[in-house]
Enzyme design. Structure first.
Site, PDB file in Angstrom:
ATOM      1  N   THR A  10       4.973  -7.634  -3.342  1.00  0.00           N
ATOM      2  CA  THR A  10       6.303  -7.052  -3.509  1.00  0.00           C
ATOM      3  C   THR A  10       6.296  -5.534  -3.424  1.00  0.00           C
ATOM      4  O   THR A  10       7.349  -4.904  -3.491  1.00  0.00           O
ATOM      5  CB  THR A  10       6.932  -7.472  -4.855  1.00  0.00           C
ATOM      6  OG1 THR A  10       6.079  -7.024  -5.916  1.00  0.00           O
ATOM      7  CG2 THR A  10       7.097  -8.979  -4.929  1.00  0.00           C
ATOM      8  N   ASP A  13       2.997  -1.615   0.462  1.00  0.00           N
ATOM      9  CA  ASP A  13       1.991  -2.105   1.399  1.00  0.00           C
ATOM     10  C   ASP A  13       2.057  -3.614   1.558  1.00  0.00           C
ATOM     11  O   ASP A  13       1.897  -4.143   2.665  1.00  0.00           O
ATOM     12  CB  ASP A  13       0.591  -1.701   0.933  1.00  0.00           C
ATOM     13  CG  ASP A  13       0.343  -0.205   1.059  1.00  0.00           C
ATOM     14  OD1 ASP A  13       1.280   0.528   1.422  1.00  0.00           O
ATOM     15  OD2 ASP A  13      -0.790   0.231   0.787  1.00  0.00           O
ATOM     16  N   LEU A  85      -4.037  -5.977  -3.186  1.00  0.00           N
ATOM     17  CA  LEU A  85      -3.272  -4.731  -3.171  1.00  0.00           C
ATOM     18  C   LEU A  85      -2.645  -4.410  -4.526  1.00  0.00           C
ATOM     19  O   LEU A  85      -2.119  -3.319  -4.726  1.00  0.00           O
ATOM     20  CB  LEU A  85      -2.155  -4.797  -2.121  1.00  0.00           C
ATOM     21  CG  LEU A  85      -2.529  -5.268  -0.710  1.00  0.00           C
ATOM     22  CD1 LEU A  85      -1.323  -5.168   0.208  1.00  0.00           C
ATOM     23  CD2 LEU A  85      -3.696  -4.476  -0.152  1.00  0.00           C
ATOM     24  N   GLN A  88      -1.830  -1.114 -11.168  1.00  0.00           N
ATOM     25  CA  GLN A  88      -0.980  -0.078 -11.730  1.00  0.00           C
ATOM     26  C   GLN A  88      -1.347   1.148 -10.912  1.00  0.00           C
ATOM     27  O   GLN A  88      -2.394   1.748 -11.106  1.00  0.00           O
ATOM     28  CB  GLN A  88      -1.286   0.132 -13.216  1.00  0.00           C
ATOM     29  CG  GLN A  88      -0.286   1.023 -13.957  1.00  0.00           C
ATOM     30  CD  GLN A  88      -0.152   2.424 -13.394  1.00  0.00           C
ATOM     31  OE1 GLN A  88       0.801   2.701 -12.659  1.00  0.00           O
ATOM     32  NE2 GLN A  88      -1.098   3.296 -13.701  1.00  0.00           N
ATOM     33  N   SER A 130      -8.954   3.716  -2.852  1.00  0.00           N
ATOM     34  CA  SER A 130      -8.028   4.851  -2.817  1.00  0.00           C
ATOM     35  C   SER A 130      -8.764   6.169  -2.651  1.00  0.00           C
ATOM     36  O   SER A 130      -9.877   6.350  -3.147  1.00  0.00           O
ATOM     37  CB  SER A 130      -7.231   4.880  -4.129  1.00  0.00           C
ATOM     38  OG  SER A 130      -6.525   6.087  -4.269  1.00  0.00           O
ATOM     39  N   GLU A 132      -8.025   8.638  -4.229  1.00  0.00           N
ATOM     40  CA  GLU A 132      -8.136   9.214  -5.577  1.00  0.00           C
ATOM     41  C   GLU A 132      -9.538   9.036  -6.152  1.00  0.00           C
ATOM     42  O   GLU A 132      -9.897   9.704  -7.124  1.00  0.00           O
ATOM     43  CB  GLU A 132      -7.102   8.586  -6.510  1.00  0.00           C
ATOM     44  CG  GLU A 132      -5.677   9.029  -6.251  1.00  0.00           C
ATOM     45  CD  GLU A 132      -5.396  10.461  -6.690  1.00  0.00           C
ATOM     46  OE1 GLU A 132      -6.112  10.950  -7.588  1.00  0.00           O
ATOM     47  OE2 GLU A 132      -4.465  11.076  -6.142  1.00  0.00           O
ATOM     48  N   TYR A 153      -6.707   6.056 -13.190  1.00  0.00           N
ATOM     49  CA  TYR A 153      -6.472   5.273 -11.965  1.00  0.00           C
ATOM     50  C   TYR A 153      -7.641   5.412 -10.997  1.00  0.00           C
ATOM     51  O   TYR A 153      -8.170   4.419 -10.485  1.00  0.00           O
ATOM     52  CB  TYR A 153      -5.176   5.730 -11.292  1.00  0.00           C
ATOM     53  CG  TYR A 153      -4.964   5.142  -9.919  1.00  0.00           C
ATOM     54  CD1 TYR A 153      -4.518   3.832  -9.759  1.00  0.00           C
ATOM     55  CD2 TYR A 153      -5.224   5.895  -8.777  1.00  0.00           C
ATOM     56  CE1 TYR A 153      -4.330   3.294  -8.499  1.00  0.00           C
ATOM     57  CE2 TYR A 153      -5.035   5.371  -7.511  1.00  0.00           C
ATOM     58  CZ  TYR A 153      -4.590   4.064  -7.371  1.00  0.00           C
ATOM     59  OH  TYR A 153      -4.414   3.529  -6.112  1.00  0.00           O
ATOM     60  N   ARG A 188       8.556   3.266  -0.323  1.00  0.00           N
ATOM     61  CA  ARG A 188       7.740   3.826  -1.391  1.00  0.00           C
ATOM     62  C   ARG A 188       8.542   3.827  -2.693  1.00  0.00           C
ATOM     63  O   ARG A 188       9.754   4.028  -2.697  1.00  0.00           O
ATOM     64  CB  ARG A 188       7.344   5.255  -1.029  1.00  0.00           C
ATOM     65  CG  ARG A 188       6.301   5.890  -1.950  1.00  0.00           C
ATOM     66  CD  ARG A 188       5.072   5.051  -2.044  1.00  0.00           C
ATOM     67  NE  ARG A 188       3.846   5.824  -2.072  1.00  0.00           N
ATOM     68  CZ  ARG A 188       2.724   5.396  -2.630  1.00  0.00           C
ATOM     69  NH1 ARG A 188       2.685   4.215  -3.252  1.00  0.00           N
ATOM     70  NH2 ARG A 188       1.627   6.109  -2.556  1.00  0.00           N
TER      71      ARG A 188
END
Length: 340
Positions: A10, A13, A85, A88, A130, A132, A153, A188
């Site tokens: 949902t 991506d 995918l 949080q 990611s 990150e 994260y 997004r």
């Protein structure tokens, strides 16, 4: 007919990936969390009543915090491809909810990997890693760059990255990490910085709002277009052998650059509307993320074509159009029926 299972279907991506796989003739199964209101807006246009023989999209209630449910679904569906995918995924929120972020973004991955292993499913597994994870490591970053996460994260994603590699090496699972740099679209979430900007632009232009409050404008990011990135995910699972890949544009833009393009596209000067609010600063900042996707181009034939300036204009146009129809669904289709 190949079967694919997507967690996070949902999300931005997940919805684009579901579109792509359905267009390729897949039967697609998606994991959704139960809510008292519909949370399936991004995939409503793909939904066909499962009682109809033409249906190829099937949704299942569950959560990555529930390993037993993951095992049951893997045993029942027996997918050919699994795309993890779900997470949080908001970096700033991960400082407020570090334990929840670790449980879903980190531990959720090993629950799903264990479900695949224990169910004996012979599938190919994609883990959404990611940029990150690189955090404070200087750019450009590629598959060999050391991880230095600067948020709960990012740290949770590093855990998921390594358990995915471990299951590949320990159990022979075709499991890959897609290390995706920032990728955006009109789908997004509205609290992510790019969409926050473009949505504000549309509302300021229309006279609905007069201010946009922002944090760090000097952060440098490599922003790409999400529909192109899900194509890269799929290509990773079609390769001859499992490897990890960076997907990125190689572009380098500050948040201020994105603001400038977005406001100028609407005929506005951002400096007249944007104010600083330290509530949007992170306790530890990531200064610059710029990816080197040469391996993906060389081995997968994947290369990004949409860069940040064009992306900002695409998103502003979409938000202006959405505002013109505010109060209506962004896709003119009936709401999804509830399913057992």
């Amino acid at each position: 007919m190949k079967k694919a299972f997507i967690t996070g279907i949902t999300g931005q991506d997940g919805s684009y990936l579901a579109e792509l796989l359905l267009s390729k003739g897949y039967e697609v199964h998606g994991l959704i969390r139960r809510a008292s209101t519909f949370n399936t807006l991004r995939i409503e246009h793909l939904y066909v009543d499962p009682h109809v023989s033409a249906a190829k999209l099937f949704l299942h209630y569950g959560d990555l915090s529930d390993g037993t449910r993951m095992l049951m679904l893997m045993a029942d569906i027996r997918p050919d491809e699994v795309y993890n995918l779900a997470a949080q995924s908001h970096v700033r929120v991960s400082f407020d909810e570090p334990e929840h972020t670790g449980d879903t973004t980190g531990m959720g991955s090993i629950r799903l990997l264990e479900a695949v292993r224990l169910a004996g499913v012979k599938c190919r597994f994609y883990q959404a890693s990611s940029s990150e994870m690189f955090g404070a490591s200087p750019p450009p970053q590629n598959e060999d760059t050391l991880f230095y996460p600067r948020s709960p994260y990012g740290a949770a994603k590093v855990y998921s990255y390594w358990v995915t590699r471990n299951y590949r090496e320990a159990y022979g699972l075709f499991a890959v990490n897609g290390i995706l740099f920032n990728h955006e679209s009109p789908r997004r979430g509205e609290t992510f910085v790019t969409r926050k900007i473009t949505r504000a632009v549309s509302r300021i232009r229309a006279g609905v709002e007069s201010r946009l409050y922002m944090g760090n404008l000097d952060a440098i990011r490599d922003w790409g277009y999400a529909p192109e990135y899900v194509e890269g995910m799929w290509r990773m699972l079609q390769a001859d052998r499992p490897q990890d890949y960076v997907l990125a544009t190689g572009g380098s833009y500050t948040v201020r650059d994105f603001l400038t393009v977005a406001f100028e596209h609407a005929g506005l000067d951002w400096r007249q509307y944007v104010e600083f609010d330290d509530r949007y600063l992170r306790p530890t900042e990531v200064d610059a993320l710029v990816g080197d996707a040469s391996k993906a181009e060389r081995e997968l034939g994947w290369k990004a074509s949409v860069h940040a300036p064009e992306l900002a204009r695409i998103m502003v146009d979409a938000d202006c159009e959405a505002l013109a129809h505010e109060g209506q669904p962004w896709i003119d289709t009936p709401a999804l029926a509830d399913w057992p």
